[in-house]
Design a protein around this motif. Structure first.
Motif, PDB file in Angstrom:
ATOM      1  N   LEU A 106      43.986  26.068  23.275  1.00 51.78           N
ATOM      2  CA  LEU A 106      42.747  25.297  23.323  1.00 51.78           C
ATOM      3  C   LEU A 106      41.597  25.988  22.595  1.00 51.78           C
ATOM      4  O   LEU A 106      40.480  25.470  22.590  1.00 51.78           O
ATOM      5  CB  LEU A 106      42.333  25.053  24.779  1.00 51.78           C
ATOM      6  CG  LEU A 106      43.181  24.051  25.567  1.00 51.78           C
ATOM      7  CD1 LEU A 106      42.765  24.058  27.030  1.00 51.78           C
ATOM      8  CD2 LEU A 106      43.046  22.656  24.984  1.00 51.78           C
ATOM      9  N   THR A 107      41.855  27.129  21.974  1.00 52.70           N
ATOM     10  CA  THR A 107      40.796  27.860  21.279  1.00 52.70           C
ATOM     11  C   THR A 107      40.025  26.985  20.296  1.00 52.70           C
ATOM     12  O   THR A 107      38.786  27.014  20.280  1.00 52.70           O
ATOM     13  CB  THR A 107      41.372  29.098  20.563  1.00 52.70           C
ATOM     14  OG1 THR A 107      41.976  29.975  21.522  1.00 52.70           O
ATOM     15  CG2 THR A 107      40.279  29.853  19.824  1.00 52.70           C
ATOM     16  N   PRO A 108      40.697  26.178  19.439  1.00 53.90           N
ATOM     17  CA  PRO A 108      39.927  25.322  18.519  1.00 53.90           C
ATOM     18  C   PRO A 108      39.034  24.317  19.240  1.00 53.90           C
ATOM     19  O   PRO A 108      37.945  23.992  18.762  1.00 53.90           O
ATOM     20  CB  PRO A 108      41.021  24.606  17.712  1.00 53.90           C
ATOM     21  CG  PRO A 108      42.222  25.480  17.813  1.00 53.90           C
ATOM     22  CD  PRO A 108      42.148  26.066  19.187  1.00 53.90           C
ATOM     23  N   TYR A 126      36.347  11.640  16.138  1.00 55.47           N
ATOM     24  CA  TYR A 126      37.753  12.029  16.151  1.00 55.47           C
ATOM     25  C   TYR A 126      37.929  13.383  16.846  1.00 55.47           C
ATOM     26  O   TYR A 126      38.867  13.577  17.627  1.00 55.47           O
ATOM     27  CB  TYR A 126      38.300  12.099  14.725  1.00 55.47           C
ATOM     28  CG  TYR A 126      38.264  10.781  14.020  1.00 55.47           C
ATOM     29  CD1 TYR A 126      39.184   9.781  14.331  1.00 55.47           C
ATOM     30  CD2 TYR A 126      37.304  10.519  13.041  1.00 55.47           C
ATOM     31  CE1 TYR A 126      39.152   8.556  13.680  1.00 55.47           C
ATOM     32  CE2 TYR A 126      37.263   9.296  12.384  1.00 55.47           C
ATOM     33  CZ  TYR A 126      38.183   8.320  12.714  1.00 55.47           C
ATOM     34  OH  TYR A 126      38.149   7.105  12.089  1.00 55.47           O
ATOM     35  N   ALA A 127      37.017  14.310  16.553  1.00 56.90           N
ATOM     36  CA  ALA A 127      37.087  15.616  17.205  1.00 56.90           C
ATOM     37  C   ALA A 127      36.830  15.476  18.706  1.00 56.90           C
ATOM     38  O   ALA A 127      37.471  16.151  19.521  1.00 56.90           O
ATOM     39  CB  ALA A 127      36.065  16.564  16.579  1.00 56.90           C
ATOM     40  N   CYS A 131      39.390  16.563  21.636  1.00 55.78           N
ATOM     41  CA  CYS A 131      39.045  17.469  22.737  1.00 55.78           C
ATOM     42  C   CYS A 131      39.423  16.844  24.085  1.00 55.78           C
ATOM     43  O   CYS A 131      39.954  17.526  24.970  1.00 55.78           O
ATOM     44  CB  CYS A 131      37.553  17.790  22.712  1.00 55.78           C
ATOM     45  SG  CYS A 131      37.041  18.814  21.327  1.00 55.78           S
ATOM     46  N   PHE A 132      39.152  15.545  24.226  1.00 55.01           N
ATOM     47  CA  PHE A 132      39.454  14.855  25.486  1.00 55.01           C
ATOM     48  C   PHE A 132      40.956  14.812  25.735  1.00 55.01           C
ATOM     49  O   PHE A 132      41.422  15.064  26.853  1.00 55.01           O
ATOM     50  CB  PHE A 132      38.885  13.437  25.447  1.00 55.01           C
ATOM     51  CG  PHE A 132      39.199  12.628  26.673  1.00 55.01           C
ATOM     52  CD1 PHE A 132      38.538  12.873  27.865  1.00 55.01           C
ATOM     53  CD2 PHE A 132      40.174  11.632  26.635  1.00 55.01           C
ATOM     54  CE1 PHE A 132      38.839  12.137  29.012  1.00 55.01           C
ATOM     55  CE2 PHE A 132      40.478  10.891  27.770  1.00 55.01           C
ATOM     56  CZ  PHE A 132      39.807  11.151  28.954  1.00 55.01           C
ATOM     57  N   ILE A 133      41.733  14.533  24.692  1.00 54.02           N
ATOM     58  CA  ILE A 133      43.192  14.482  24.836  1.00 54.02           C
ATOM     59  C   ILE A 133      43.741  15.854  25.210  1.00 54.02           C
ATOM     60  O   ILE A 133      44.602  15.980  26.091  1.00 54.02           O
ATOM     61  CB  ILE A 133      43.842  13.982  23.526  1.00 54.02           C
ATOM     62  CG1 ILE A 133      43.482  12.502  23.292  1.00 54.02           C
ATOM     63  CG2 ILE A 133      45.358  14.150  23.575  1.00 54.02           C
ATOM     64  CD1 ILE A 133      43.955  11.964  21.962  1.00 54.02           C
ATOM     65  N   SER A 134      43.236  16.898  24.567  1.00 52.98           N
ATOM     66  CA  SER A 134      43.693  18.257  24.872  1.00 52.98           C
ATOM     67  C   SER A 134      43.356  18.633  26.308  1.00 52.98           C
ATOM     68  O   SER A 134      44.157  19.260  27.005  1.00 52.98           O
ATOM     69  CB  SER A 134      43.040  19.258  23.915  1.00 52.98           C
ATOM     70  OG  SER A 134      43.536  19.093  22.603  1.00 52.98           O
ATOM     71  N   THR A 281      48.104  18.438  24.435  1.00 49.47           N
ATOM     72  CA  THR A 281      47.191  19.490  23.981  1.00 49.47           C
ATOM     73  C   THR A 281      47.288  19.701  22.478  1.00 49.47           C
ATOM     74  O   THR A 281      46.278  19.763  21.761  1.00 49.47           O
ATOM     75  CB  THR A 281      47.494  20.813  24.711  1.00 49.47           C
ATOM     76  OG1 THR A 281      47.342  20.620  26.117  1.00 49.47           O
ATOM     77  CG2 THR A 281      46.553  21.915  24.253  1.00 49.47           C
ATOM     78  N   ILE A 282      48.510  19.806  21.972  1.00 50.68           N
ATOM     79  CA  ILE A 282      48.708  20.015  20.537  1.00 50.68           C
ATOM     80  C   ILE A 282      48.223  18.804  19.740  1.00 50.68           C
ATOM     81  O   ILE A 282      47.581  18.950  18.694  1.00 50.68           O
ATOM     82  CB  ILE A 282      50.190  20.313  20.232  1.00 50.68           C
ATOM     83  CG1 ILE A 282      50.584  21.670  20.839  1.00 50.68           C
ATOM     84  CG2 ILE A 282      50.453  20.305  18.739  1.00 50.68           C
ATOM     85  CD1 ILE A 282      52.046  22.005  20.673  1.00 50.68           C
ATOM     86  N   LEU A 283      48.500  17.591  20.248  1.00 47.80           N
ATOM     87  CA  LEU A 283      48.038  16.375  19.579  1.00 47.80           C
ATOM     88  C   LEU A 283      46.513  16.365  19.475  1.00 47.80           C
ATOM     89  O   LEU A 283      45.949  16.050  18.417  1.00 47.80           O
ATOM     90  CB  LEU A 283      48.519  15.140  20.343  1.00 47.80           C
ATOM     91  CG  LEU A 283      48.002  13.781  19.829  1.00 47.80           C
ATOM     92  CD1 LEU A 283      48.487  13.528  18.411  1.00 47.80           C
ATOM     93  CD2 LEU A 283      48.457  12.663  20.760  1.00 47.80           C
ATOM     94  N   GLY A 284      45.845  16.723  20.573  1.00 46.11           N
ATOM     95  CA  GLY A 284      44.381  16.738  20.566  1.00 46.11           C
ATOM     96  C   GLY A 284      43.819  17.766  19.606  1.00 46.11           C
ATOM     97  O   GLY A 284      42.862  17.486  18.866  1.00 46.11           O
ATOM     98  N   VAL A 285      44.405  18.959  19.599  1.00 45.32           N
ATOM     99  CA  VAL A 285      43.931  20.008  18.698  1.00 45.32           C
ATOM    100  C   VAL A 285      44.149  19.611  17.237  1.00 45.32           C
ATOM    101  O   VAL A 285      43.274  19.802  16.384  1.00 45.32           O
ATOM    102  CB  VAL A 285      44.635  21.347  19.010  1.00 45.32           C
ATOM    103  CG1 VAL A 285      44.311  22.383  17.946  1.00 45.32           C
ATOM    104  CG2 VAL A 285      44.215  21.859  20.378  1.00 45.32           C
ATOM    105  N   LEU A 286      45.321  19.049  16.932  1.00 40.73           N
ATOM    106  CA  LEU A 286      45.603  18.607  15.567  1.00 40.73           C
ATOM    107  C   LEU A 286      44.627  17.523  15.129  1.00 40.73           C
ATOM    108  O   LEU A 286      44.153  17.516  13.985  1.00 40.73           O
ATOM    109  CB  LEU A 286      47.044  18.088  15.465  1.00 40.73           C
ATOM    110  CG  LEU A 286      48.146  19.137  15.444  1.00 40.73           C
ATOM    111  CD1 LEU A 286      49.523  18.469  15.478  1.00 40.73           C
ATOM    112  CD2 LEU A 286      48.032  20.020  14.201  1.00 40.73           C
ATOM    113  N   LEU A 287      44.306  16.602  16.031  1.00 39.72           N
ATOM    114  CA  LEU A 287      43.366  15.536  15.707  1.00 39.72           C
ATOM    115  C   LEU A 287      41.989  16.106  15.410  1.00 39.72           C
ATOM    116  O   LEU A 287      41.335  15.713  14.434  1.00 39.72           O
ATOM    117  CB  LEU A 287      43.283  14.542  16.867  1.00 39.72           C
ATOM    118  CG  LEU A 287      42.347  13.338  16.680  1.00 39.72           C
ATOM    119  CD1 LEU A 287      42.780  12.512  15.471  1.00 39.72           C
ATOM    120  CD2 LEU A 287      42.329  12.472  17.929  1.00 39.72           C
TER     121      LEU A 287
END
Length: 304
Positions: A106-108, A126-127, A131-134, A281-287
């Motif tokens: 979750l660092t990003p 989008y960011a 963040c919400f998805i992560s 978490t990964i999906l949210g960070v990638l988005l």
């Protein structure tokens, strides 16, 4: 030939993330054999001793610059090497390596939050959605798939400590970007290690140090050499060859690597909620990262 060189460069961030992921498992393993203060102090002491023969002269040559920015270096050391590492070693006593790896990913997301606080850089939609998805993915893992579990804060002490550690580490990256110190990276790292050792002294004098023995020596050596020297070097090489945006995406491998290592080495269990939570978490960070990269590409095209 250039294609092959670019493909080879992909190994740099993968190797760095693997080393850091293994260090999370090592941290969890060492929690039963050495105190957080002891392993944190020994880690930076080992790194200092090994780096000194190579960096004492570069440090001396750049002493004027070091004196100009010593306050910034001291603050960076506090956030990146003392608060983050100390809290991570403390969290290892109360949570699993799998949870620690996921929270690290979750660092990003935390970096975006800190950017709002310090740089007044508001995320685009989008960011924000990323963040919400992560966050949803993280809550799913912490709750172990049961919403009622979130109310029992006592059972999540380690996860909360690790969240605090990652949040504070986000300040390290943002301040590094904000100040853009004109020092060679390794000299900057070396000075921060010196400050880290100084910060540890009051804790060492108050709490004492555990002795090095057969059970904890390998953990100290691994943290001091591989996680503190080799991984940062590989990461810097990756940034040089691939750029910061492409390199940062590889951090999303951390929960995957950590989960595999913890499953086979520490015999930690892996549930369906881990799979769903890690995926979210990964999906949210990638988005969140993809939206930033897209915005940069648009700006570059507009400038051309």
């Amino acid at each position: 030939m250039q294609n092959r060189s670019a493909q080879f460069a992909l190994l740099f961030p993968v190797a760095a993330v693997f080393i850091w992921s293994l260090n999370i498992a090592v941290t969890r393993y060492a929690a039963d054999f050495i105190s957080p203060v002891s392993i944190s102090f020994y880690r930076w002491l080992v790194a200092f001793v090994l780096l000194t023969p190579f960096l004492v002269m570069p440090f001396w040559r750049h002493r004027a610059l070091v004196l100009q920015c010593w306050k910034q270096l001291a603050l960076l050391s506090a956030f990146g090497m003392v608060l983050y590492q100390g809290l991570a070693y403390s969290a290892a006593h109360y949570t699993t390596a799998i949870h620690m790896g996921l929270i690290n990913a979750l660092t990003p997301v935390f970096t975006i939050a800190v950017s709002v606080l310090l740089l007044k850089e508001w995320p685009n939609r989008y960011a924000a959605v990323g963040c919400f998805i992560s966050l949803c993915g993280l809550l799913l893992v912490i709750a172990q798939g049961q919403q009622a579990n979130l109310l029992d804060l006592g059972s999540h002490a380690g996860d909360l400590i690790m969240l605090a550690a990652v949040f504070l580490y986000a300040f390290y990256g943002i301040l590094l970007k904000k100040w853009q110190l004109q020092l060679p990276l390794f000299v900057s790292l070396y000075v921060q290690i010196i400050f880290a050792l100084l910060y540890h002294l009051p804790f060492v004098l108050w709490l004492g140090l555990d002795g090095i023995n057969m059970q904890n020596a390998s953990s100290v050596i691994y943290a001091g050499i591989f996680a503190s020297i080799f991984a940062p070097l590989l990461w810097m090489m990756a940034v040089q060859h691939l750029g910061p945006s492409r390199t940062s995406i590889f951090m999303n491998l951390m929960p995957v690597f950590t989960a595999l290592i913890a499953y086979f080495w520490l015999a930690e269990t892996w549930g369906i909620y881990h799979t769903l939570g890690t995926g979210l978490t990964i999906l949210g960070v990638l988005l969140a990262q993809r939206s930033n990269q897209l915005r940069k590409n648009i700006v570059n095209l507009a400038e051309k």
